[in-house]
Design a protein around this motif. Structure first.
Motif, PDB file in Angstrom:
ATOM      1  N   GLU A  73       0.495  -0.969  -0.294  1.00  0.00           N
ATOM      2  CA  GLU A  73      -0.166  -0.347  -0.178  1.00  0.00           C
ATOM      3  C   GLU A  73       0.595   1.126   0.020  1.00  0.00           C
ATOM      4  O   GLU A  73       0.275   2.426   0.121  1.00  0.00           O
ATOM      5  N   ASN A  74       1.938   1.509   0.027  1.00  0.00           N
ATOM      6  CA  ASN A  74       2.832   2.242   0.414  1.00  0.00           C
ATOM      7  C   ASN A  74       4.314   2.149  -0.982  1.00  0.00           C
ATOM      8  O   ASN A  74       4.714   1.194  -0.765  1.00  0.00           O
ATOM      9  N   GLN A  75       5.022   3.352  -0.147  1.00  0.00           N
ATOM     10  CA  GLN A  75       6.620   2.680  -1.377  1.00  0.00           C
ATOM     11  C   GLN A  75       7.412   2.201  -0.347  1.00  0.00           C
ATOM     12  O   GLN A  75       8.607   1.696  -1.190  1.00  0.00           O
ATOM     13  N   GLN A  76       7.116   2.318   0.534  1.00  0.00           N
ATOM     14  CA  GLN A  76       8.242   2.137   1.579  1.00  0.00           C
ATOM     15  C   GLN A  76       8.269   0.197   1.766  1.00  0.00           C
ATOM     16  O   GLN A  76       9.129  -0.683   1.369  1.00  0.00           O
ATOM     17  N   ALA A  77       6.844   0.098   1.218  1.00  0.00           N
ATOM     18  CA  ALA A  77       6.318  -1.761   0.480  1.00  0.00           C
ATOM     19  C   ALA A  77       7.198  -1.640  -0.757  1.00  0.00           C
ATOM     20  O   ALA A  77       7.802  -3.390  -1.044  1.00  0.00           O
ATOM     21  N   LEU A  78       6.902  -0.721  -1.500  1.00  0.00           N
ATOM     22  CA  LEU A  78       7.818  -1.254  -2.967  1.00  0.00           C
ATOM     23  C   LEU A  78       9.641  -1.551  -2.738  1.00  0.00           C
ATOM     24  O   LEU A  78       9.847  -2.460  -3.606  1.00  0.00           O
ATOM     25  N   GLN A  79       9.432  -0.711  -1.902  1.00  0.00           N
ATOM     26  CA  GLN A  79      11.154  -1.021  -1.831  1.00  0.00           C
ATOM     27  C   GLN A  79      12.143  -2.029  -1.178  1.00  0.00           C
ATOM     28  O   GLN A  79      12.908  -2.376  -1.561  1.00  0.00           O
TER      29      GLN A  79
END
Length: 472
Positions: free
Chosen positions: A223-229
């Motif tokens: 759900e957020n950019q932190q997860a995508l990283q």
């Protein structure tokens, strides 16, 4: 002979679909998995609905999987007396603690005390799914003041996204722990972890489940950019991934969203994990009896990407046409799969063990034989999940297990039709005969159909992976 649909349909239950009659109707029209959204559900309601799901499954003679979606540690504003009509340039204050005094007229509390520590001047605060954007201009540990960039109406308890800002929220809230106890007590098959950001968050939840004696698996919501990283480590640590496009659309540039979805699906394929695409699949059908052309194309893209499940949220929980939504999804998916039985063979997935190699060999054999069927006999579901992850081109997968929970978890796997079947130790031939009879009874096979049979039968105390080829 029934035409099996490979892509599974996940429906969120709510006020529009809580009755036993509607739940049974949703199943008959194609629902495979039911989602209980704990952001909007009381424990009494969940107990009632869960009982109805299991009763409907027994009546419909169909395995149904249940996913409990934990609320997670979201950042929200407090109450405002009257909705604010924000204009560009207005000053808005977010107070990090309830006892902090307001310094500007438009001031509201937030439920995250660390907001002032995580933000920097110039960061964008997205309120209510990005409908309102505010730029942080003054920051302290007690408050954050920002200027409004987009006009809009701000009501009480609005969700906040902080694009690109690493936050220090815990993986679970006190409410989540209570909901977790309820889900374990009832025996749900999956828990969705909202706002998963690190593999440690998934591991924490999985450890709690093991301590409580639950065999449920964890689905990580991206759900957020932190997860995508951290996407690769999150995928590896989880039992599957949900592409939660609502919050992702607020956290990331909107033009990147299709690329992000494709990337997550590819990483799940590589690591052999299931993937669910969620949010706004048929959003217009909350109010209208037919979908938009763009929504049908969205479904097409998900099916061509070979996701395991597509999910309905408000469409079935509060919408006016929940049964029609499932019917539309079922019809569209079947048409796409008929025309494009397989977009790709998942040959990029690493062959880590002999079991992986056996599964791959079975699929190569099935793909080379027209009209073949894949039968897999499994105790824990591992071999059946591996078959699903490899995406057989034409063959249907029928999984047989003596374990009811394993059968329910296999419901979510793309292209797998699970059955509960007793295994007689030392007599694998009887299990095969019983399975063939069961498939004939349900109309899935006919005499003479080529069968590729995969099992890890026990011989003299040793598990032996075997591939058999025979006619029905």
């Amino acid at each position: 002979m029934p035409n099996m649909r490979k892509t599974k349909i996940l429906c969120t239950l709510g006020p529009a679909t809580e009755s036993a009659e509607v739940i049974l109707n949703l199943m008959e029209k194609g629902a495979d998995i039911f989602r209980l959204n704990m952001s909007h559900a009381s424990h009494d309601w969940v107990r009632m609905v869960y009982g109805r799901i299991r009763e409907a499954a027994a009546k419909g003679a169909k395995e149904i999987s249940v996913l409990m979606d934990l609320t997670g540690p979201s950042i929200r504003t407090g109450d405002v007396e009257q909705p604010w009509q924000l204009q560009v340039g207005d000053w808005v204050e977010f107070r990090c603690k309830p006892d902090v005094a307001a310094t500007v007229p438009l001031s509201v509390t937030v439920n995250y005390p660390e907001l002032g520590k995580d933000l920097h001047v110039g960061d964008i605060i997205m309120v209510d799914g990005g409908m309102i954007q505010i730029k942080a201009t003054e920051i302290s540990e007690k408050r954050v003041i920002g200027t409004v960039l987009t006009q809009g109406e701000m009501k009480s308890r609005r969700h906040i996204n902080l694009p690109g800002v690493p936050v220090r929220l815990p993986p679970l809230t006190q409410k989540d722990y209570a909901d977790l106890d309820l889900g374990c007590e009832l025996g749900v098959d999956y828990f969705a972890l909202s706002f998963a950001r690190e593999p440690a968050h998934i591991q924490h939840l999985q450890l709690l489940l093991e301590q409580k004696g639950s065999k449920a698996r964890v689905i990580a919501k991206i759900e957020n950019q932190q997860a995508l990283q951290n996407i690769d480590t999150l995928v590896e640590a989880s039992g599957g991934i949900m592409v939660a496009r609502g919050d992702l659309g607020s956290e990331c540039p909107i033009e990147d969203l299709p690329l992000i979805q494709r990337h997550i699906v590819e990483r799940c394929s590589y690591h052999g994990r299931k993937v669910i695409v969620a949010t706004q699949m048929l959003e217009s059908m909350i109010e209208n009896p037919v979908p938009t052309r763009a929504e049908v194309t969205d479904i097409f893209n998900a099916v061509i990407e070979q996701v395991d499940c597509v999910m309905l949220s408000g469409e079935t929980s509060v919408g006016r046409y929940p049964e029609k939504c499932v019917e539309v999804l079922d019809t569209v998916i079947r048409r796409i799969e008929q025309k494009y039985p397989s977009g790709r063979f998942a040959s990029d997935a690493p062959l880590k063990t002999n079991k992986h190699k056996t599964v791959k060999a079975a699929i190569l054999l099935a793909n080379s034989i027209p009209n073949s069927k894949l039968l897999v006999f499994t105790l824990r579901g591992v071999m059946a999940h591996l078959l699903a992850h490899q995406r057989p081109e034409f063959a249907s997968i029928f999984a047989f297990t003596p374990n009811l929970h394993v059968s329910r978890t296999l419901v979510t796997a793309r292209g797998v039709q699970p059955f509960v079947l007793a295994f007689e130790e030392g007599n694998p031939e009887k299990a095969i005969r019983d399975a063939i009879e069961m498939l004939r009874k349900h109309g899935h096979i006919k005499a003479g159909d080529p069968l590729v049979i995969l099992s890890d039968a026990l011989y003299d105390g040793i598990n032996v992976d075997a591939i058999l080829l025979r006619d029905a």
